[in-house]
Write a protein that holds these residues in place. Structure first.
Motif, PDB file in Angstrom:
ATOM      1  N   ASN A 105      17.208   3.000 -44.472  1.00  0.00           N
ATOM      2  CA  ASN A 105      15.818   2.602 -44.283  1.00  0.00           C
ATOM      3  C   ASN A 105      15.533   1.334 -43.230  1.00  0.00           C
ATOM      4  N   GLU A 106      16.524   0.339 -43.779  1.00  0.00           N
ATOM      5  CA  GLU A 106      16.398  -0.749 -42.626  1.00  0.00           C
ATOM      6  C   GLU A 106      16.636  -0.690 -41.265  1.00  0.00           C
ATOM      7  N   VAL A 107      17.679   0.457 -41.113  1.00  0.00           N
ATOM      8  CA  VAL A 107      17.882   0.791 -39.481  1.00  0.00           C
ATOM      9  C   VAL A 107      16.509   1.228 -38.923  1.00  0.00           C
ATOM     10  N   ILE A 108      15.981   2.131 -39.692  1.00  0.00           N
ATOM     11  CA  ILE A 108      14.466   2.736 -39.161  1.00  0.00           C
ATOM     12  C   ILE A 108      13.653   1.652 -38.822  1.00  0.00           C
ATOM     13  N   GLN A 109      13.319   0.742 -39.957  1.00  0.00           N
ATOM     14  CA  GLN A 109      12.436  -0.262 -39.838  1.00  0.00           C
ATOM     15  C   GLN A 109      12.554  -1.225 -38.668  1.00  0.00           C
ATOM     16  N   ALA A 110      14.068  -1.509 -38.327  1.00  0.00           N
ATOM     17  CA  ALA A 110      14.469  -2.472 -37.256  1.00  0.00           C
ATOM     18  C   ALA A 110      14.234  -1.724 -35.980  1.00  0.00           C
ATOM     19  N   LEU A 111      14.304  -0.454 -35.813  1.00  0.00           N
ATOM     20  CA  LEU A 111      14.333   0.142 -34.684  1.00  0.00           C
ATOM     21  C   LEU A 111      12.504   0.596 -34.453  1.00  0.00           C
ATOM     22  N   HIS A 112      11.764   0.591 -35.421  1.00  0.00           N
ATOM     23  CA  HIS A 112      10.413   0.732 -35.361  1.00  0.00           C
ATOM     24  C   HIS A 112       9.989  -0.685 -34.773  1.00  0.00           C
ATOM     25  N   THR A 113      10.345  -1.760 -35.219  1.00  0.00           N
ATOM     26  CA  THR A 113       9.803  -2.792 -34.767  1.00  0.00           C
ATOM     27  C   THR A 113      10.376  -3.160 -33.320  1.00  0.00           C
ATOM     28  N   ALA A 114      11.661  -2.779 -32.971  1.00  0.00           N
ATOM     29  CA  ALA A 114      12.071  -3.218 -31.660  1.00  0.00           C
ATOM     30  C   ALA A 114      11.578  -2.411 -30.549  1.00  0.00           C
ATOM     31  N   TYR A 115      11.132  -1.146 -30.994  1.00  0.00           N
ATOM     32  CA  TYR A 115      10.576  -0.516 -29.917  1.00  0.00           C
ATOM     33  C   TYR A 115       9.066  -0.535 -29.888  1.00  0.00           C
ATOM     34  N   GLY A 116       8.546  -1.551 -30.550  1.00  0.00           N
ATOM     35  CA  GLY A 116       7.091  -2.020 -30.338  1.00  0.00           C
ATOM     36  C   GLY A 116       6.282  -1.017 -31.322  1.00  0.00           C
ATOM     37  N   LEU A 117       6.654  -0.208 -32.203  1.00  0.00           N
ATOM     38  CA  LEU A 117       5.917   0.733 -32.590  1.00  0.00           C
ATOM     39  C   LEU A 117       5.172   0.301 -34.008  1.00  0.00           C
TER      40      LEU A 117
END
Ligand code: ASP
Ligand code: MG
Length: 418
Positions: free
Chosen positions: A391-403
């Motif tokens: 879940n942390e990974v998905i959240q971090a990716l979501h933020t990093a790609y501006g989503l």
């Protein structure tokens, strides 16, 4: 006047109340001047319950033909009840089984493919002013045997039917508002996507986003059927799935998916000579085991290592297959790992933007996690990692790609999810 295919999933018709709600929605649509063909799934958990029942009867795998005979009853209950509900609103309606609706399939019980659709009967019924209701997930072979299309197959029925009758749109009604940038249960500020391309949707569906059945998306793409995914519990605009979709300025990743049904198998110290990989993967293919990511490391002292992923359910069988060809292939050892997940980013804009995958690797390593395997296509990058902090990974990716987006942007959204 438009010809519309509307598909309602199991949770949308889960009980009598919901069934009536669906009836209202269909009648509303028909009275707006459209012609409606409705495809429904079995009510709620009916299919699972029928499978459980068969397990109580059979200690071994039940005969596939009888299994299809059993499971198709679920959808038959739904079409009959929905037709009654619609007729009690004063709207003429007729229900049809898959075979009555002219859905022909091959002979593979349990996961049949549609081979032909002869829609004359339902088109006649539509032209006489009826709402037509067709049982999803089922068909018939040329020999008159009843088949099912594989779990989640009602989506495919709807899209294939929409193609066959040249419907103007195929609307998939479900318990979420549309397709989200990632699972809104995991990332609170996931955004609902106004549109997405067939290719992106196909990747997301294959990579674990459960909102649409991959085969249905494939069908929609091949026949260019405009799809809309929307909630059966509200009138919010859904997600349009189509050939081309606009990308917001500066955003290259459309969505993030994850799949926990992953096991890694590594074959170490395999003797390096031509044809070795072919031997291994032919043996696996013969057992109908799908292999996903394959990674081969460099050769040392005439020996190589390689790893691949299979679904968790296939892991034990895959290990058996590999042991069975041990003397033929020649390797030092075979090992496997289970606590893994495949995380994927998907976006048509990735093709022309450098550094998208690099950012994914950075984000994952910044969380202190190592990446076991990577695979890429033009529009996706997948990493296999340990599953403990998904879940942390998905959240971090979501933020990093501006989503990430302001949550208030879709009030009335995911809270409808059961
Ligand atoms: N009732 C079937 C299933 O649960 C088909 C579907 O719902 O699409 O898999
Ligand atoms: Mg279902």
């Amino acid at each position: 006047m438009s010809l519309i295919v509307m598909k309602f999933g199991g949770s949308s018709v889960g009980d009598a109340e919901r069934m009536k709600r669906v009836a209202n929605r269909v009648v509303e649509r028909q009275r707006e001047g459209n012609q409606c063909v409705v495809v429904v799934s079995a009510m709620g958990d009916t299919t699972d319950d029928l499978i459980d029942l068969s397990k109580q009867i059979c200690s071994v795998t039940p005969p596939a033909r009888e299994m299809d005979m059993l499971l198709t009853t679920g959808e038959q209950v739904s079409v009959a009840l929905l037709s009654m509900a619609i007729q009690s609103l004063g709207q003429p309606a007729l229900s049809f089984t898959g075979w009555q609706a002219g859905m022909y399939t091959d002979e593979v019980h349990g996961k049949a493919r549609i081979t032909d659709i002869q829609p004359e009967r339902i088109l006649n019924a539509v032209n006489q002013g009826n709402v037509v209701i067709v049982a999803g997930f089922q068909g018939m072979t040329a020999d008159g045997e009843i088949t099912t299309l594989g779990r989640g197959g009602s989506d495919t029925t709807a899209v294939a039917l929409a193609a066959a009758i040249q419907a103007d749109v195929c609307e998939i009604f479900t318990d979420v508002d549309g397709v989200y940038s990632t699972d809104p249960r995991v990332v609170k500020c996931a955004r609902k996507l106004p549109e997405i391309t067939y290719d992106e949707m196909l990747e997301l569906a294959n990579l674990g986003a459960a909102v649409l059945h991959p085969r249905a998306v494939e069908y929609a793409k091949n026949y260019n059927v405009p799809l809309v995914v929307r909630s059966s519990f509200n009138h919010n605009a859904g997600t349009n799935v189509k050939e081309e979709a606009a990308m917001e300025q500066g955003i290259v990743v459309r969505g993030i998916a994850s799949d926990k049904n992953v096991a890694r198998i590594s074959i170490l110290g395999i003797e390096e000579k031509p044809g070795q990989l072919a031997k291994v993967f032919t043996a696996l293919a013969k057992e109908q085991i799908d292999v996903d990511i394959i990674v081969q490391s460099g050769v040392m002292n005439g020996q190589a290592d390689f790893s691949f992923t299979v679904s968790l359910t296939d892991k034990d069988r895959a290990l058996e297959v590999i042991q069975s060809i041990r003397s033929e292939v020649g390797f030092r050892e075979v090992s496997s790992q289970e606590n893994l997940v495949k995380v994927s980013i998907v976006g048509a804009g990735m093709v022309s933007t450098p550094g998208v995958a690099a950012k994914m690797f950075e984000v994952i390593s910044a969380l202190g996690l190592s990446i076991n395997m990577v695979s890429t296509s033009e529009i996706k990058t997948s990493c296999v990692i340990e599953n403990s902090r998904l879940n942390e990974v998905i959240q971090a990716l979501h933020t990093a790609y501006g989503l990430d987006t302001d949550q208030t942007a879709f009030v009335g959204g995911p809270q409808d999810r059961r």
